[in-house]
Write a protein that holds these residues in place. Structure first.
Motif, PDB file in Angstrom:
ATOM      1  N   LEU A 201       0.855  -1.091  -0.137  1.00 27.34           N
ATOM      2  CA  LEU A 201       0.124  -0.074   0.089  1.00 27.34           C
ATOM      3  C   LEU A 201       0.799   1.275  -0.154  1.00 27.34           C
ATOM      4  O   LEU A 201       0.471   2.312  -0.732  1.00 27.34           O
ATOM      5  N   ALA A 202       2.109   1.215   0.711  1.00 21.06           N
ATOM      6  CA  ALA A 202       2.721   2.368   0.660  1.00 21.06           C
ATOM      7  C   ALA A 202       3.586   2.640  -0.519  1.00 21.06           C
ATOM      8  O   ALA A 202       3.845   3.857  -0.889  1.00 21.06           O
TER       9      ALA A 202
ATOM     10  N   GLY B 229       3.176   6.385   7.142  1.00 21.06           N
ATOM     11  CA  GLY B 229       4.704   6.701   7.362  1.00 21.06           C
ATOM     12  C   GLY B 229       5.729   6.377   6.138  1.00 21.06           C
ATOM     13  O   GLY B 229       6.492   7.214   5.775  1.00 21.06           O
ATOM     14  N   TYR B 230       5.523   5.181   5.630  1.00 18.72           N
ATOM     15  CA  TYR B 230       6.593   4.601   4.820  1.00 18.72           C
ATOM     16  C   TYR B 230       6.145   5.327   3.429  1.00 18.72           C
ATOM     17  O   TYR B 230       7.020   5.298   2.454  1.00 18.72           O
ATOM     18  N   SER B 231       4.997   5.669   3.031  1.00 23.85           N
ATOM     19  CA  SER B 231       4.573   6.175   1.745  1.00 23.85           C
ATOM     20  C   SER B 231       5.494   7.395   1.489  1.00 23.85           C
ATOM     21  O   SER B 231       5.639   7.731   0.216  1.00 23.85           O
ATOM     22  N   ALA B 232       5.649   8.124   2.460  1.00 22.34           N
ATOM     23  CA  ALA B 232       6.310   9.430   2.448  1.00 22.34           C
ATOM     24  C   ALA B 232       7.867   9.182   1.777  1.00 22.34           C
ATOM     25  O   ALA B 232       8.469  10.005   1.197  1.00 22.34           O
TER      26      ALA B 232
ATOM     27  N   VAL C 154       4.342  14.773   2.151  1.00 23.73           N
ATOM     28  CA  VAL C 154       5.891  14.251   2.413  1.00 23.73           C
ATOM     29  C   VAL C 154       6.517  14.742   3.633  1.00 23.73           C
ATOM     30  O   VAL C 154       7.205  13.780   4.342  1.00 23.73           O
ATOM     31  N   GLU C 155       6.823  16.079   3.517  1.00 24.56           N
ATOM     32  CA  GLU C 155       7.403  16.772   4.414  1.00 24.56           C
ATOM     33  C   GLU C 155       6.858  16.649   6.096  1.00 24.56           C
ATOM     34  O   GLU C 155       7.420  16.207   6.878  1.00 24.56           O
ATOM     35  N   ILE C 156       5.575  16.378   5.990  1.00 27.45           N
ATOM     36  CA  ILE C 156       4.816  16.599   7.383  1.00 27.45           C
ATOM     37  C   ILE C 156       4.969  15.108   7.931  1.00 27.45           C
ATOM     38  O   ILE C 156       5.600  15.015   9.003  1.00 27.45           O
TER      39      ILE C 156
END
Length: 268
Positions: A63-64, A147-150, A90-92
């Motif tokens: 999913l990420a 978390g990991y998608s960013a 992404v930054e947040i």
């Protein structure tokens, strides 16, 4: 210090003495597991969480990756709104520790989502949704996905930007639309750059999946905590827990290094 070199002048890789030491420790612990009743009981208990750990890792990583690819494309789009929205996300998200994100999704975002859904359902005369209808396991998967998608979005973005601009312009000259250019020209070449760091993120996710134990999800770490708290065998328990994680991560890390040296299929 004089380094050894091949006839071609390139440095020879050091013999992996560290791996021999690691294998020796693993063999010793496996011998203890096979011959010591306490270690055997710990392994029998903790190993029940391996399947759940693998499930959480695979689902969250898939999913990420999909969400990360969408974010990467948004950050490279011609729309200012899409670019800034993707950058904000992404930054947040990258600025938050995974465990904070995990707790926030589980105990803040989920109740807010339930309240929002109920605000829509109740005027329609439908039964309200309860927070407990969303299992903690899937809240944890959602948090790891976000978390990991960013991080994965940045991997995809860098890989796409590494493709030679001249090839994209040549594809445009041949009349390919944006989708065909991405599918046939950009993504296959970007994949060669993307795969190694993507593999590193997968290994990191295996380790970070242990954080779901703070929600009581019965993964390897949580089962180890429960057994150690009940038996006071902390030394034996966490030796086994560490061994299981290391066997997964070191094996994957060595496979990834071999893959990086040989290159993806079709690269040679």
């Amino acid at each position: 210090m004089i380094s050894r070199k091949n006839p071609s002048g390139t440095p020879r890789p050091d013999f992996p003495y560290w791996l021999l030491l690691a294998v020796g420790i693993a063999v010793f612990l496996l011998f203890r597991i096979a011959t010591d009743d306490i270690y055997s009981q710990v392994m029998a208990t903790v190993s029940r969480g391996v399947g759940l750990t693998v499930l959480v890792t695979l689902v969250a990583f898939l999913l990420a990756s999909l969400l990360g690819l969408a974010l990467a494309l948004a950050s490279l789009s011609g729309s200012l709104v899409l670019r800034q929205t993707a950058r904000f996300y992404v930054e947040i998200v990258r600025g938050l520790p995974i465990i904070v994100l995990l707790l926030y999704i589980a105990f803040v975002a989920t109740p807010l989502l339930v309240a929002g859904v109920n605000a829509v359902l109740e005027p329609m005369g439908l039964d309200p949704v309860r927070s407990r209808d969303f299992p903690l396991l899937w809240r944890a998967v959602l948090a790891l996905t976000i978390g990991y998608s960013a991080f994965i979005a940045e991997v995809f973005r860098a890989g796409i930007q590494a493709v030679d601009r001249g090839q994209i312009e040549a594809a445009e000259a041949l009349g390919m639309n944006r989708w065909l250019r991405f599918r046939l020209i950009v993504f296959p070449q970007a994949l060669k750059t993307i795969l190694p760091p993507l593999g590193n993120d997968f290994i990191a996710l295996i380790k970070d999946s242990s954080l779901v134990s703070v929600l009581g999800v019965a993964d390897i770490t949580q089962l180890g905590k429960i057994y150690a708290a009940g038996s006071f065998r902390y030394f034996e328990t966490y030796n086994v827990v560490a061994l299981i994680y290391l066997m997964m991560t070191v094996t994957l890390s060595l496979a990834l290094r071999r893959f990086e040296r040989s290159g993806p299929p079709g690269s040679r």
